[in-house]
Enzyme design. Structure first.
Site, PDB file in Angstrom:
ATOM      1  N   GLY A 104       1.047  -1.630   0.122  1.00 21.11           N
ATOM      2  CA  GLY A 104       0.135  -0.488   0.026  1.00 21.11           C
ATOM      3  C   GLY A 104       0.779   1.739  -0.347  1.00 21.11           C
ATOM      4  O   GLY A 104       1.888   1.235   0.198  1.00 21.11           O
ATOM      5  N   HIS A 159       7.871  -7.762  -3.917  1.00 20.90           N
ATOM      6  CA  HIS A 159       6.172  -7.978  -4.530  1.00 20.90           C
ATOM      7  C   HIS A 159       6.877  -9.589  -5.431  1.00 20.90           C
ATOM      8  O   HIS A 159       7.100  -9.411  -6.167  1.00 20.90           O
ATOM      9  CB  HIS A 159       5.868  -7.257  -5.378  1.00 20.90           C
ATOM     10  CG  HIS A 159       5.723  -6.483  -4.397  1.00 20.90           C
ATOM     11  ND1 HIS A 159       3.795  -5.576  -4.025  1.00 20.90           N
ATOM     12  CD2 HIS A 159       6.499  -4.999  -4.881  1.00 20.90           C
ATOM     13  CE1 HIS A 159       4.243  -4.529  -3.166  1.00 20.90           C
ATOM     14  NE2 HIS A 159       5.466  -3.537  -3.469  1.00 20.90           N
ATOM     15  N   GLU A 172       4.159 -11.361  -6.471  1.00 25.74           N
ATOM     16  CA  GLU A 172       3.294 -11.824  -7.089  1.00 25.74           C
ATOM     17  C   GLU A 172       3.475 -10.921  -8.792  1.00 25.74           C
ATOM     18  O   GLU A 172       2.678 -11.494  -9.294  1.00 25.74           O
ATOM     19  CB  GLU A 172       2.180 -10.749  -6.689  1.00 25.74           C
ATOM     20  CG  GLU A 172       1.917  -8.973  -6.896  1.00 25.74           C
ATOM     21  CD  GLU A 172       2.368  -8.736  -4.916  1.00 25.74           C
ATOM     22  OE1 GLU A 172       3.633  -9.050  -4.636  1.00 25.74           O
ATOM     23  OE2 GLU A 172       2.505  -7.749  -4.780  1.00 25.74           O
ATOM     24  N   LYS A 212      -7.797 -10.757 -18.507  1.00 27.85           N
ATOM     25  CA  LYS A 212      -7.508 -11.105 -20.299  1.00 27.85           C
ATOM     26  C   LYS A 212      -8.697 -12.721 -19.886  1.00 27.85           C
ATOM     27  O   LYS A 212      -8.841 -13.550 -20.839  1.00 27.85           O
ATOM     28  CB  LYS A 212      -7.501 -11.093 -20.747  1.00 27.85           C
ATOM     29  CG  LYS A 212      -7.295 -10.808 -22.333  1.00 27.85           C
ATOM     30  CD  LYS A 212      -8.996 -10.079 -23.010  1.00 27.85           C
ATOM     31  CE  LYS A 212      -8.621  -9.704 -23.563  1.00 27.85           C
ATOM     32  NZ  LYS A 212     -10.190  -8.765 -23.622  1.00 27.85           N
ATOM     33  N   ASP A 237     -14.798 -10.242 -24.147  1.00 27.31           N
ATOM     34  CA  ASP A 237     -14.991 -10.326 -22.864  1.00 27.31           C
ATOM     35  C   ASP A 237     -16.799 -10.028 -22.869  1.00 27.31           C
ATOM     36  O   ASP A 237     -17.922 -10.458 -22.346  1.00 27.31           O
ATOM     37  CB  ASP A 237     -14.731  -8.762 -22.107  1.00 27.31           C
ATOM     38  CG  ASP A 237     -13.174  -8.089 -22.121  1.00 27.31           C
ATOM     39  OD1 ASP A 237     -12.415  -9.807 -22.484  1.00 27.31           O
ATOM     40  OD2 ASP A 237     -12.639  -7.693 -22.732  1.00 27.31           O
ATOM     41  N   CYS A 240       5.117  -5.850   1.422  1.00 21.98           N
ATOM     42  CA  CYS A 240       5.937  -5.136   1.600  1.00 21.98           C
ATOM     43  C   CYS A 240       4.877  -3.821   2.308  1.00 21.98           C
ATOM     44  O   CYS A 240       5.143  -4.255   3.596  1.00 21.98           O
ATOM     45  CB  CYS A 240       5.047  -4.272   0.435  1.00 21.98           C
ATOM     46  SG  CYS A 240       6.149  -2.827  -0.168  1.00 21.98           S
ATOM     47  N   TYR A 241       3.886  -3.014   2.418  1.00 24.81           N
ATOM     48  CA  TYR A 241       3.199  -2.600   3.459  1.00 24.81           C
ATOM     49  C   TYR A 241       2.769  -3.671   4.988  1.00 24.81           C
ATOM     50  O   TYR A 241       3.277  -3.482   5.620  1.00 24.81           O
ATOM     51  CB  TYR A 241       1.904  -1.478   3.103  1.00 24.81           C
ATOM     52  CG  TYR A 241       1.740  -0.845   4.626  1.00 24.81           C
ATOM     53  CD1 TYR A 241       1.769  -0.058   5.271  1.00 24.81           C
ATOM     54  CD2 TYR A 241       0.211  -1.696   4.747  1.00 24.81           C
ATOM     55  CE1 TYR A 241       1.604   0.971   6.192  1.00 24.81           C
ATOM     56  CE2 TYR A 241       0.138  -0.849   5.736  1.00 24.81           C
ATOM     57  CZ  TYR A 241       0.181   0.368   6.166  1.00 24.81           C
ATOM     58  OH  TYR A 241      -0.332   1.224   7.251  1.00 24.81           O
TER      59      TYR A 241
END
Ligand code: XMP
Length: 515
Positions: free
Chosen positions: A55, A169, A171, A369, A227, A82-83
Site C-alpha cells: 500500500g 512483491h 506477485e 483477460k 469479454d 511490502c506495507y
C-alpha cells in the site's frame, strides 16, 4: 462442499488483484477484501491463509490503515507483502524505519532456503522492490529469512505461529521465483490442496447471478468481443430468456464485423439468445463530428452507447440490470481508488452518471483477460471465439487519431482487414505469439507519388503486441517480408493511404491503443 479459501486484505496497493490472481493460479479460491473487514467477518470467512497487500502508506502515518492485532492470534497463517510486511513488524513490536532513499525495481535478494517460503528458490534470486520504509528489527519470535544489500530484512518469519512477511512483491512477473514463494505459502504453510478451478468460477458466478437477478430482466451490451461474449453466455446460462443481448453497430467496427457477430449470436446462431442489432452509425458519427480530444471521444461514444441501450431497454420494458463485459485491467486503468487515471475505459470511466437501470452487473470485473478466456472455454464457447483478439469498446473511434468521419472509418477498416488477412495467411499470430494487432489511422497526411502524380494522403500505422495481461506489452517483431506485403497491399488497395508506418513502442511508455 466448500472450497478452501485464501483472504487477501487490501491496504491499497497497485497489485492487490494480481495477488488474488496468483493464488487462483495455484488453484485456490481467493477473495480480496478491504483491510478494515471486521475481525468477526474475517473469522467467519474461514480462510486457510491471509495475505496483506502492499500500500502507499507508511505505518507512521496517523491515518495509515491498520488491523487489530488479534488477527495474528487467530491461528490462520499470514503473509504480509511490502506495507503488509512493515505493518506486521510494527504491530508485533519490531522496528520500522524510514530510509533516506527508496529501493525500487529489480533487486537481488539472498534467501534462507530453510524457510518453507524459499525452500525451492535459488539462494540468490531476483525480486521486485518498491519501498521507502523498511523493517530494521524483527519482532520477538521472528527471524530474518532474506536480505538485500540495502535492506536488512527483506523477509522474516515466525514459523511456529505461521506468520510470514516479505518486503518485496512476489506477485509481479519481475520477481523471478515469486510464484514459487506464493505457492509455498498457499500449499506448504496454509496446507491447501488446490481444489479450485475456473469451472468453479463459472458455476458459482452463474449461481450468484441467478440469486441476484431473480425474475428480473437483463440487458447485455454485446460487442462480439471476447469479454462481452463470455459475459453474455454466462448470463444466458444463469437466466436464459430473461436476458436480451443488444448489439450496437456504432459504425466503428472492423470490416464485416457486424454481420459476423450476428451470425454467431443472432437468431441463426448456436446460442438461442434474444438478440437485437441496432444500426446506429449515423447517430455516432454526428455526435463525434469535429471532436478530436481522445477522452471526449471516449466519453461521447460511451454515453451514446448507454443512450441506445436505454432506448432498447424501454422497448423491452422494465429492464432491471445492465450487463457489461468489463475486466480488471479496464477497472484499474480507469482509476480505481487512488490509482492514476490512464484512460477512461469505455464501460467504466466512460459511463454517464445518470443511467436508467437499477444496477450494472459486471461478472468479469475481477478477472484478467487470460482468465476470461479460460472461463469462456469452460462455458463451451468455441476456441476461435475465445481466442479472438480483443477489440475495445470505443472501437475504431480510438484507432482513428483526431476527428472520426465515415471516410476515415472506411480507410482504417480496409487497411486493418488486409493486415489481419496477411497475418493469418502467414500464421504470424501464432508464430509471433501476438496478443493484439491492428491498423490505426494516424492523423498525418504526407506527400507521396503514385504513377506520375503527387499524392497527399494519410499514413496508416501498424501495431502488433505480445502481452499476457494487457497491462504491459512488448511490440512484436513481425517478419519484414510479411510487413512488406501488408504495406504494399494497403497503399495499392486502400484509397486515401500513401504511407505505412510500424509502431515499435512497448507499453509502457505507450499504450496498446492509440488513444
Ligand atoms: P490500452 O490502450 O489501454 O489497452 O493499453 C489495453 C487493452 O484494453 C483494450 N481497451 C479497451 N477495452 N474498452 C474496452 O473494452 C475500452 O475503452 C478500451 N480501451 C482499450 C485495448 O484494446 C487493449 O486490449
Amino acid at each position: 462442499m466448500q472450497n478452501e479459501k485464501v483472504l487477501v486484505l487490501d491496504f491499497g496497493g497497485q497489485y492487490n488483484q494480481l495477488i488474488a490472481r496468483r493464488v487462483r493460479e495455484c488453484n485456490v479460491y481467493c477473495e480480496v477484501h478491504p483491510y478494515n473487514m471486521p475481525i468477526d467477518k474475517i473469522k467467519a470467512f474461514g480462510a486457510k491463509g491471509i495475505i496483506f497487500t502492499g500500500g502507499p502508506n507508511s505505518v507512521f502515518g496517523e491515518d495509515s490503515p491498520k488491523i487489530d492485532k488479534e488477527i495474528f492470534e487467530l491461528g490462520i497463517p499470514v503473509l504480509g507483502i511490502c506495507y503488509g510486511c512493515q505493518f506486521t513488524a510494527y504491530s508485533l513490536g519490531g522496528m520500522v524505519l524510514h530510509a533516506p532513499v527508496s529501493e525500487y525495481g529489480k533487486t537481488l535478494v539472498t534467501v534462507d532456503n530453510n524457510s518453507l517460503l524459499f525452500k525451492d528458490c535459488k539462494k540468490e534470486t531476483n525480486v521486485w522492490m518498491s519501498h521507502t520504509d523498511y523493517v530494521s528489527k524483527v519482532p520477538d519470535g521472528f527471524k530474518i529469512t532474506a536480505h538485500t544489500e540495502s535492506c536488512p530484512v527483506a523477509a522474516m518469519e515466525n514459523a511456529e505461529k505461521k506468520l510470514y512477511a516479505v518486503q518485496f512483491h512476489p506477485e509481479v512477473m519481475h520477481s523471478e521465483e515469486g510464484m514459487k514463494m506464493l505457492s509455498a505459502f498457499v500449499y506448504d504453510v496454509c496446507g491447501c490442496v488446490g481444489d479450485w478451478k475456473m469451472a468453479d468460477f463459472a458455476k458459482s458466478t452463474i449461481k450468484s447471478l441467478r440469486e441476484k437477478i431473480g425474475n428480473g430482466k437483463v440487458l447485455c451490451a454485446l460487442s462480439g468481443g471476447v469479454d462481452s461474449s463470455v459475459a453474455a453466455v454466462l448470463l444466458s446460462k444463469a437466466v436464459g430468456k430473461q436476458l436480451t443481448c443488444v448489439f450496437v453497430d456504432q459504425g466503428l467496427l472492423r470490416k464485416n464485423e457486424g454481420d459476423e457477430v450476428e451470425a454467431v449470436f443472432g437468431p441463426n446462431g448456436p446460442y438461442n439468445l434474444n438478440f437485437v442489432r441496432v444500426n446506429a452509425q449515423e447517430r455516432f458519427y454526428a455526435k463525434l463530428k469535429g471532436v478530436t480530444d481522445p477522452e471526449r471521444k471516449r466519453k461521447i461514444i460511451g454515453e451514446e452507447f448507454i443512450r441506445v441501450f436505454e432506448e432498447e431497454a424501454k422497448k423491452i420494458g422494465a429492464v432491471d440490470f445492465l450487463v457489461q463485459g468489463t475486466i480488471y485491467p479496464d477497472v484499474i486503468e480507469s482509476g480505481l481508488g487512488k490509482s492514476a487515471v490512464i484512460k477512461s475505459h469505455h464501460n467504466v470511466g466512460g459511463l454517464p452518471s445518470v443511467v436508467n437501470f437499477k444496477e450494472i452487473i459486471e461478472p468479469l470485473r475481477l478477472l484478467f483477460k487470460d482468465e476470461v478466456r479460460k472461463v469462456g472455454l469452460e462455458l463451451g464457447i468455441p476456441e476461435y471465439l475465445v481466442y479472438r483478439q480483443p477489440f475495445p469498446g470505443p472501437g475504431l473511434g480510438i484507432r482513428i487519431i483526431g476527428e472520426v468521419t465515415a471516410e476515415k472509418v472506411r480507410i482504417v477498416q480496409e487497411a486493418d482487414y488486409i493486415y489481419r488477412e496477411e497475418i493469418a495467411k502467414a500464421g504470424v499470430d501464432k508464430s509471433c505469439n501476438l496478443g493484439q494487432y491492428f491498423a490505426a489511422l494516424t492523423n498525418m497526411q504526407s506527400v507521396g507519388v503514385m504513377g506520375d502524380f503527387r499524392t497527399y494522403d494519410y499514413a496508416i500505422a501498424l501495431r502488433a503486441v505480445q502481452t499476457s495481461d494487457f497491462m504491459t506489452a512488448d511490440w512484436a517483431r513481425i517478419p519484414y517480408d510479411v510487413l512488406d506485403i501488408v504495406s504494399r497491399r494497403i497503399v495499392n488497395e486502400v484509397k486515401g493511404v500513401n504511407r505505412v508506418l510500424l509502431d515499435c513502442t512497448s507499453k509502457p511508455p505507450a499504450t496498446i491503443e492509440f488513444e
